[in-house]
Design a protein around this motif. Structure first.
Motif, PDB file in Angstrom:
ATOM      1  N   ILE A  65     -26.276 -43.210 -11.160  1.00  0.00           N
ATOM      2  CA  ILE A  65     -25.870 -41.890 -11.654  1.00  0.00           C
ATOM      3  C   ILE A  65     -24.542 -41.954 -12.383  1.00  0.00           C
ATOM      4  O   ILE A  65     -24.353 -41.314 -13.427  1.00  0.00           O
ATOM      5  CB  ILE A  65     -25.780 -40.873 -10.496  1.00  0.00           C
ATOM      6  N   VAL A  66     -23.599 -42.733 -11.869  1.00  0.00           N
ATOM      7  CA  VAL A  66     -22.254 -42.777 -12.463  1.00  0.00           C
ATOM      8  C   VAL A  66     -22.047 -44.030 -13.311  1.00  0.00           C
ATOM      9  O   VAL A  66     -20.915 -44.423 -13.567  1.00  0.00           O
ATOM     10  CB  VAL A  66     -21.147 -42.681 -11.382  1.00  0.00           C
ATOM     11  N   SER A  67     -23.146 -44.634 -13.770  1.00  0.00           N
ATOM     12  CA  SER A  67     -23.023 -45.806 -14.634  1.00  0.00           C
ATOM     13  C   SER A  67     -22.327 -45.421 -15.935  1.00  0.00           C
ATOM     14  O   SER A  67     -22.368 -44.266 -16.373  1.00  0.00           O
ATOM     15  CB  SER A  67     -24.406 -46.378 -14.947  1.00  0.00           C
ATOM     16  N   TYR A 113     -28.983 -48.732  -0.319  1.00  0.00           N
ATOM     17  CA  TYR A 113     -29.769 -47.837  -1.171  1.00  0.00           C
ATOM     18  C   TYR A 113     -28.882 -46.739  -1.759  1.00  0.00           C
ATOM     19  O   TYR A 113     -28.945 -46.453  -2.958  1.00  0.00           O
ATOM     20  CB  TYR A 113     -30.897 -47.214  -0.355  1.00  0.00           C
ATOM     21  N   LEU A 114     -28.057 -46.128  -0.910  1.00  0.00           N
ATOM     22  CA  LEU A 114     -27.178 -45.041  -1.368  1.00  0.00           C
ATOM     23  C   LEU A 114     -26.195 -45.541  -2.420  1.00  0.00           C
ATOM     24  O   LEU A 114     -25.930 -44.861  -3.416  1.00  0.00           O
ATOM     25  CB  LEU A 114     -26.415 -44.443  -0.178  1.00  0.00           C
ATOM     26  N   THR A 115     -25.669 -46.732  -2.210  1.00  0.00           N
ATOM     27  CA  THR A 115     -24.722 -47.310  -3.165  1.00  0.00           C
ATOM     28  C   THR A 115     -25.385 -47.566  -4.509  1.00  0.00           C
ATOM     29  O   THR A 115     -24.821 -47.294  -5.571  1.00  0.00           O
ATOM     30  CB  THR A 115     -24.147 -48.633  -2.618  1.00  0.00           C
ATOM     31  N   LYS A 116     -26.632 -48.083  -4.463  1.00  0.00           N
ATOM     32  CA  LYS A 116     -27.367 -48.363  -5.692  1.00  0.00           C
ATOM     33  C   LYS A 116     -27.643 -47.083  -6.469  1.00  0.00           C
ATOM     34  O   LYS A 116     -27.501 -47.029  -7.690  1.00  0.00           O
ATOM     35  CB  LYS A 116     -28.684 -49.059  -5.332  1.00  0.00           C
ATOM     36  N   MET A 117     -28.056 -46.043  -5.752  1.00  0.00           N
ATOM     37  CA  MET A 117     -28.379 -44.774  -6.396  1.00  0.00           C
ATOM     38  C   MET A 117     -27.129 -44.153  -7.026  1.00  0.00           C
ATOM     39  O   MET A 117     -27.169 -43.613  -8.126  1.00  0.00           O
ATOM     40  CB  MET A 117     -28.999 -43.820  -5.382  1.00  0.00           C
ATOM     41  N   ILE A 120     -20.960 -37.157  -5.946  1.00  0.00           N
ATOM     42  CA  ILE A 120     -22.297 -37.731  -6.069  1.00  0.00           C
ATOM     43  C   ILE A 120     -22.698 -38.416  -4.765  1.00  0.00           C
ATOM     44  O   ILE A 120     -23.857 -38.335  -4.332  1.00  0.00           O
ATOM     45  CB  ILE A 120     -22.360 -38.731  -7.246  1.00  0.00           C
ATOM     46  N   SER A 121     -21.755 -39.087  -4.119  1.00  0.00           N
ATOM     47  CA  SER A 121     -22.041 -39.742  -2.837  1.00  0.00           C
ATOM     48  C   SER A 121     -22.485 -38.720  -1.799  1.00  0.00           C
ATOM     49  O   SER A 121     -23.456 -38.944  -1.056  1.00  0.00           O
ATOM     50  CB  SER A 121     -20.793 -40.475  -2.322  1.00  0.00           C
ATOM     51  N   ARG A 122     -21.799 -37.601  -1.749  1.00  0.00           N
ATOM     52  CA  ARG A 122     -22.157 -36.550  -0.789  1.00  0.00           C
ATOM     53  C   ARG A 122     -23.540 -35.995  -1.089  1.00  0.00           C
ATOM     54  O   ARG A 122     -24.337 -35.758  -0.174  1.00  0.00           O
ATOM     55  CB  ARG A 122     -21.112 -35.438  -0.833  1.00  0.00           C
ATOM     56  N   TYR A 123     -23.835 -35.803  -2.370  1.00  0.00           N
ATOM     57  CA  TYR A 123     -25.135 -35.265  -2.763  1.00  0.00           C
ATOM     58  C   TYR A 123     -26.260 -36.210  -2.335  1.00  0.00           C
ATOM     59  O   TYR A 123     -27.247 -35.782  -1.720  1.00  0.00           O
ATOM     60  CB  TYR A 123     -25.190 -35.055  -4.277  1.00  0.00           C
ATOM     61  N   ILE A 124     -26.124 -37.498  -2.646  1.00  0.00           N
ATOM     62  CA  ILE A 124     -27.165 -38.467  -2.302  1.00  0.00           C
ATOM     63  C   ILE A 124     -27.293 -38.598  -0.781  1.00  0.00           C
ATOM     64  O   ILE A 124     -28.394 -38.712  -0.238  1.00  0.00           O
ATOM     65  CB  ILE A 124     -26.856 -39.841  -2.923  1.00  0.00           C
TER      66      ILE A 124
END
Length: 247
Positions: free
Chosen positions: A95-97, A87-91, A72-76
């Motif tokens: 997604i993985v909440s 911002y990336l960390t928040k997004m 997911i990190s790579r995708y964002i």
């Protein structure tokens, strides 16, 4: 880790049904079915390997959590080239909440594969997200990173991830309420106590007070869930006064 041949005590028809069910969810044929069996093995089943070590899905859950976060990190990172680290960390968190992972597990009806000695009706909500992560871990061990990435793309990103919608999604109502109270110099208190209801599972109740006035009440199977539920109710009761923090 090697497993004894009778570890899962499955009949051939059950094996066949499991293989077909998992294949349909994965979108490809698993090479090592026993890894996927382990992904749905609850600790209450008290299974052990040939050396007497406990066997359940928890280690696979740990691995799957890491793989999910990485992919997911790579995708964002690729999708939002101008997003800063915060911002990336928040997004990624959105997604993985735990709430989102539980929804994913429910949508795939993964609980039908879980083997345990506890009635499935007694499980908490997190069982759905836990086995989803364990399944991701099993995919990685069975087929590697590329298959894992394809599965997450198909089952998580394509049907559920919309960057614009996620920007406005609240991760924690409790954090919003606390932040607002602090900015407005208001006092707040979460009065949590054990509920004495007749539920099978123990429940906790909470009263959320702001400036000495009770603004919401809630109950849930954990203190954390009860506080979050009460905070969500408080947010919607006070939403005209509260502003969501900027990303």
């Amino acid at each position: 880790m090697n497993f004894p041949s009778n570890l899962f005590n499955s009949h051939s028809k059950e094996d066949g049904d499991f293989f077909l069910g998992i294949t349909k969810i994965l979108g490809f044929k698993p090479k090592k079915t026993e890894i996927y069996r382990k992904a749905f093995l609850h600790r209450s089943a008290n299974k052990k390997d040939k050396d007497g070590n406990p066997v359940n899905y928890e280690r696979l859950e740990f691995l799957g959590d890491s793989m999910l976060g990485t992919i997911i990190s790579r995708y964002i990172f690729n999708e939002v080239p101008l997003g800063d680290e915060g911002y990336l960390t928040k997004m990624r968190s959105k997604i993985v909440s735990r709430e989102h992972l539980n929804e994913l597990g429910k949508d795939l009806n993964l609980i039908r594969f879980v083997e345990s000695r506890i009635p499935k009706t007694h499980f908490g909500e997190n069982i759905h997200g836990n086995v989803f992560e364990a399944l991701v871990g099993a995919i990685y061990l069975d087929r590697g990173y590329k298959y894992c990435e394809k599965f997450i793309q198909k089952r998580v990103i394509e049907p559920y991830v919309d960057i614009e919608q996620l920007e406005g999604k609240v991760i924690s109502y409790k954090s919003l309420v606390i932040e607002w109270c602090q900015k407005q110099k208001k006092t707040f208190d979460f009065n949590v106590y054990e509920d004495t209801g007749n539920d099978v599972l123990k429940h906790f109740a909470v009263k959320l007070s702001i400036d000495g006035n009770v603004v919401s009440k809630a109950r849930a199977t954990s203190k954390k869930k009860a506080e979050e539920r009460a905070s969500k109710r408080a947010y919607f009761a006070l939403q005209e006064k509260m502003k969501r923090p900027s990303r």
